[in-house]
Motif scaffolding. Sequence first.
Motif, PDB file in Angstrom:
ATOM      1  N   GLN A   1       0.876  -1.493   0.062  1.00 55.28           N
ATOM      2  CA  GLN A   1      -0.208  -0.059  -0.080  1.00 55.28           C
ATOM      3  C   GLN A   1       0.922   1.140   0.118  1.00 55.28           C
ATOM      4  OE1 GLN A   1      -2.816  -0.429   3.419  1.00 55.28           O
ATOM      5  NE2 GLN A   1      -4.288  -1.360   1.943  1.00 55.28           N
ATOM      6  N   ALA A   2       0.345   2.256  -0.500  1.00 53.11           N
ATOM      7  CA  ALA A   2       1.051   3.656  -0.576  1.00 53.11           C
ATOM      8  C   ALA A   2       1.386   3.983   1.063  1.00 53.11           C
ATOM      9  CB  ALA A   2       0.190   4.673  -0.928  1.00 53.11           C
ATOM     10  N   GLY A   3       2.778   4.475   1.153  1.00 53.50           N
ATOM     11  CA  GLY A   3       3.029   4.707   2.313  1.00 53.50           C
ATOM     12  C   GLY A   3       3.880   3.564   3.095  1.00 53.50           C
ATOM     13  N   GLY A   4       3.705   2.519   2.473  1.00 57.17           N
ATOM     14  CA  GLY A   4       4.527   1.193   2.838  1.00 57.17           C
ATOM     15  C   GLY A   4       5.920   1.268   2.492  1.00 57.17           C
ATOM     16  N   PHE A   5       6.642  -0.091   2.544  1.00 56.46           N
ATOM     17  CA  PHE A   5       8.049  -0.188   2.180  1.00 56.46           C
ATOM     18  C   PHE A   5       8.412  -1.597   1.641  1.00 56.46           C
ATOM     19  CE2 PHE A   5       9.518  -3.008   5.768  1.00 56.46           C
ATOM     20  CZ  PHE A   5       8.551  -2.831   6.405  1.00 56.46           C
ATOM     21  N   LEU A   6       9.316  -1.504   0.898  1.00 52.45           N
ATOM     22  CA  LEU A   6       9.734  -2.862   0.242  1.00 52.45           C
ATOM     23  C   LEU A   6      11.480  -2.772   0.330  1.00 52.45           C
ATOM     24  CD1 LEU A   6       7.575  -3.590  -2.743  1.00 52.45           C
ATOM     25  CD2 LEU A   6       7.688  -4.747  -0.483  1.00 52.45           C
ATOM     26  N   ARG A   7      12.070  -4.166   0.474  1.00 46.40           N
ATOM     27  CA  ARG A   7      13.674  -4.107   0.357  1.00 46.40           C
ATOM     28  C   ARG A   7      13.649  -5.112  -0.784  1.00 46.40           C
ATOM     29  NH1 ARG A   7      18.322  -6.693   3.646  1.00 46.40           N
ATOM     30  NH2 ARG A   7      19.857  -5.061   3.479  1.00 46.40           N
ATOM     31  N   LEU A   8      14.541  -4.457  -1.968  1.00 41.36           N
ATOM     32  CA  LEU A   8      14.874  -5.328  -2.938  1.00 41.36           C
ATOM     33  C   LEU A   8      16.394  -5.696  -2.984  1.00 41.36           C
ATOM     34  CD1 LEU A   8      13.374  -3.353  -6.017  1.00 41.36           C
ATOM     35  CD2 LEU A   8      12.374  -4.891  -4.737  1.00 41.36           C
ATOM     36  N   SER A   9      16.573  -6.968  -3.165  1.00 41.38           N
ATOM     37  CA  SER A   9      18.093  -7.519  -3.233  1.00 41.38           C
ATOM     38  C   SER A   9      18.385  -7.839  -4.816  1.00 41.38           C
ATOM     39  CB  SER A   9      17.812  -8.875  -2.279  1.00 41.38           C
ATOM     40  OG  SER A   9      17.700  -8.452  -0.924  1.00 41.38           O
ATOM     41  N   CYS A  10      19.637  -7.701  -4.798  1.00 43.89           N
ATOM     42  CA  CYS A  10      20.085  -8.344  -6.238  1.00 43.89           C
ATOM     43  C   CYS A  10      21.114  -9.154  -5.907  1.00 43.89           C
ATOM     44  CB  CYS A  10      20.350  -7.098  -7.235  1.00 43.89           C
ATOM     45  SG  CYS A  10      21.204  -7.715  -8.884  1.00 43.89           S
ATOM     46  N   ALA A  11      21.331 -10.154  -6.418  1.00 41.44           N
ATOM     47  CA  ALA A  11      22.582 -11.077  -6.101  1.00 41.44           C
ATOM     48  C   ALA A  11      23.305 -11.751  -7.174  1.00 41.44           C
ATOM     49  CB  ALA A  11      22.105 -12.493  -5.152  1.00 41.44           C
ATOM     50  N   ALA A  12      24.439 -11.309  -7.423  1.00 45.78           N
ATOM     51  CA  ALA A  12      25.408 -11.717  -8.406  1.00 45.78           C
ATOM     52  C   ALA A  12      25.977 -12.973  -8.341  1.00 45.78           C
ATOM     53  CB  ALA A  12      26.309 -10.800  -9.059  1.00 45.78           C
TER      54      ALA A  12
ATOM     55  N   TYR B   1      21.427  -3.833  -2.616  1.00 43.24           N
ATOM     56  CA  TYR B   1      20.084  -3.711  -1.853  1.00 43.24           C
ATOM     57  C   TYR B   1      19.493  -2.372  -2.286  1.00 43.24           C
ATOM     58  CZ  TYR B   1      22.134  -7.229   0.760  1.00 43.24           C
ATOM     59  OH  TYR B   1      22.671  -8.678   1.199  1.00 43.24           O
ATOM     60  N   LEU B   2      17.997  -2.244  -2.256  1.00 46.41           N
ATOM     61  CA  LEU B   2      17.442  -0.939  -2.345  1.00 46.41           C
ATOM     62  C   LEU B   2      16.279  -1.012  -1.441  1.00 46.41           C
ATOM     63  CD1 LEU B   2      17.252   1.502  -3.925  1.00 46.41           C
ATOM     64  CD2 LEU B   2      15.279   0.282  -5.606  1.00 46.41           C
ATOM     65  N   GLN B   3      16.306  -0.190  -0.361  1.00 49.51           N
ATOM     66  CA  GLN B   3      15.314  -0.008   0.593  1.00 49.51           C
ATOM     67  C   GLN B   3      14.455   1.110   0.320  1.00 49.51           C
ATOM     68  OE1 GLN B   3      14.795  -1.545   3.559  1.00 49.51           O
ATOM     69  NE2 GLN B   3      13.117  -0.308   3.656  1.00 49.51           N
ATOM     70  N   MET B   4      13.308   0.912  -0.090  1.00 53.32           N
ATOM     71  CA  MET B   4      12.307   1.746  -0.630  1.00 53.32           C
ATOM     72  C   MET B   4      11.180   2.207   0.302  1.00 53.32           C
ATOM     73  SD  MET B   4      11.999   0.218  -4.384  1.00 53.32           S
ATOM     74  CE  MET B   4      10.874  -1.048  -3.902  1.00 53.32           C
ATOM     75  N   ASP B   5      11.211   3.511   0.844  1.00 52.55           N
ATOM     76  CA  ASP B   5      10.199   3.652   1.997  1.00 52.55           C
ATOM     77  C   ASP B   5       9.245   4.675   1.559  1.00 52.55           C
ATOM     78  OD1 ASP B   5      13.076   3.746   4.294  1.00 52.55           O
ATOM     79  OD2 ASP B   5      11.367   2.209   3.844  1.00 52.55           O
ATOM     80  N   SER B   6       8.091   4.892   2.294  1.00 53.44           N
ATOM     81  CA  SER B   6       7.188   5.857   1.827  1.00 53.44           C
ATOM     82  C   SER B   6       6.674   5.723   0.351  1.00 53.44           C
ATOM     83  CB  SER B   6       7.759   7.206   1.877  1.00 53.44           C
ATOM     84  OG  SER B   6       8.023   7.616   3.353  1.00 53.44           O
ATOM     85  N   LEU B   7       6.437   4.429  -0.070  1.00 50.88           N
ATOM     86  CA  LEU B   7       6.311   4.102  -1.403  1.00 50.88           C
ATOM     87  C   LEU B   7       5.063   5.005  -1.897  1.00 50.88           C
ATOM     88  CD1 LEU B   7       7.574   0.501  -1.599  1.00 50.88           C
ATOM     89  CD2 LEU B   7       8.234   2.218  -2.999  1.00 50.88           C
ATOM     90  N   LYS B   8       5.052   5.212  -3.249  1.00 46.06           N
ATOM     91  CA  LYS B   8       3.837   5.926  -3.837  1.00 46.06           C
ATOM     92  C   LYS B   8       3.473   5.074  -5.021  1.00 46.06           C
ATOM     93  CE  LYS B   8       5.973  10.416  -2.908  1.00 46.06           C
ATOM     94  NZ  LYS B   8       6.326  11.620  -3.344  1.00 46.06           N
ATOM     95  N   PRO B   9       2.294   5.291  -5.471  1.00 43.57           N
ATOM     96  CA  PRO B   9       1.825   4.632  -6.753  1.00 43.57           C
ATOM     97  C   PRO B   9       2.456   4.814  -7.753  1.00 43.57           C
ATOM     98  CG  PRO B   9      -0.124   5.682  -5.523  1.00 43.57           C
ATOM     99  CD  PRO B   9       1.136   6.037  -4.758  1.00 43.57           C
ATOM    100  N   GLU B  10       3.097   6.056  -7.941  1.00 43.52           N
ATOM    101  CA  GLU B  10       4.009   6.123  -9.275  1.00 43.52           C
ATOM    102  C   GLU B  10       5.381   5.319  -9.011  1.00 43.52           C
ATOM    103  OE1 GLU B  10       2.203   8.565  -6.985  1.00 43.52           O
ATOM    104  OE2 GLU B  10       3.864  10.133  -6.770  1.00 43.52           O
ATOM    105  N   ASP B  11       5.479   4.602  -7.974  1.00 37.92           N
ATOM    106  CA  ASP B  11       6.962   4.128  -7.997  1.00 37.92           C
ATOM    107  C   ASP B  11       6.503   2.482  -8.363  1.00 37.92           C
ATOM    108  OD1 ASP B  11       7.106   5.276  -4.541  1.00 37.92           O
ATOM    109  OD2 ASP B  11       8.321   5.808  -6.604  1.00 37.92           O
ATOM    110  N   SER B  12       5.477   2.314  -8.831  1.00 42.81           N
ATOM    111  CA  SER B  12       5.029   1.043  -9.391  1.00 42.81           C
ATOM    112  C   SER B  12       5.750   0.806 -10.674  1.00 42.81           C
ATOM    113  CB  SER B  12       3.689   0.950  -9.820  1.00 42.81           C
ATOM    114  OG  SER B  12       2.838   0.999  -8.629  1.00 42.81           O
TER     115      SER B  12
END
Length: 119
Positions: free
Chosen positions: A12-23, A78-89
């Motif tokens: 939901q908007a305002g939430g957070f996700l953490r992306l990971s990328c492993a090589a 890693y990418l820590q994404m906070d305060s997510l907005k719909p336009e970040d989709s």
Amino acid sequence: VQLQASGGGLVQAGGFLRLSCAASGSIFRINDMGWYRQAPGKERALVAAISSGGSTKYADSLEGRFTISRHNAKNTMYLQMDSLKPEDSAVYYCNADVYVDMWRRTAYWGQGTLVTVSS
């Protein structure tokens, strides 16, 4: 060499996700790494990048909401994404500038992970 991106999902908007990328694979050294995103009907664009020494840069539109980091010994970013907005989709892709030996250097892309932010 393969890049495996993970961590996307629905939030939901305002939430957070953490992306990971492993090589993984035959890696001598990784220089710059970065996250890009591509929304439907738009071009792929840089979100954030990080050098092997930890220097970072971000897209101006993020307003300080995202934080990029990496663990060099684990060849992971890693990418820590906070305060997510719909336009970040978007589909988020990781990229790495990889030396497979002292001389051969190639840019690799991960397969992408989908981030959907509901309003």
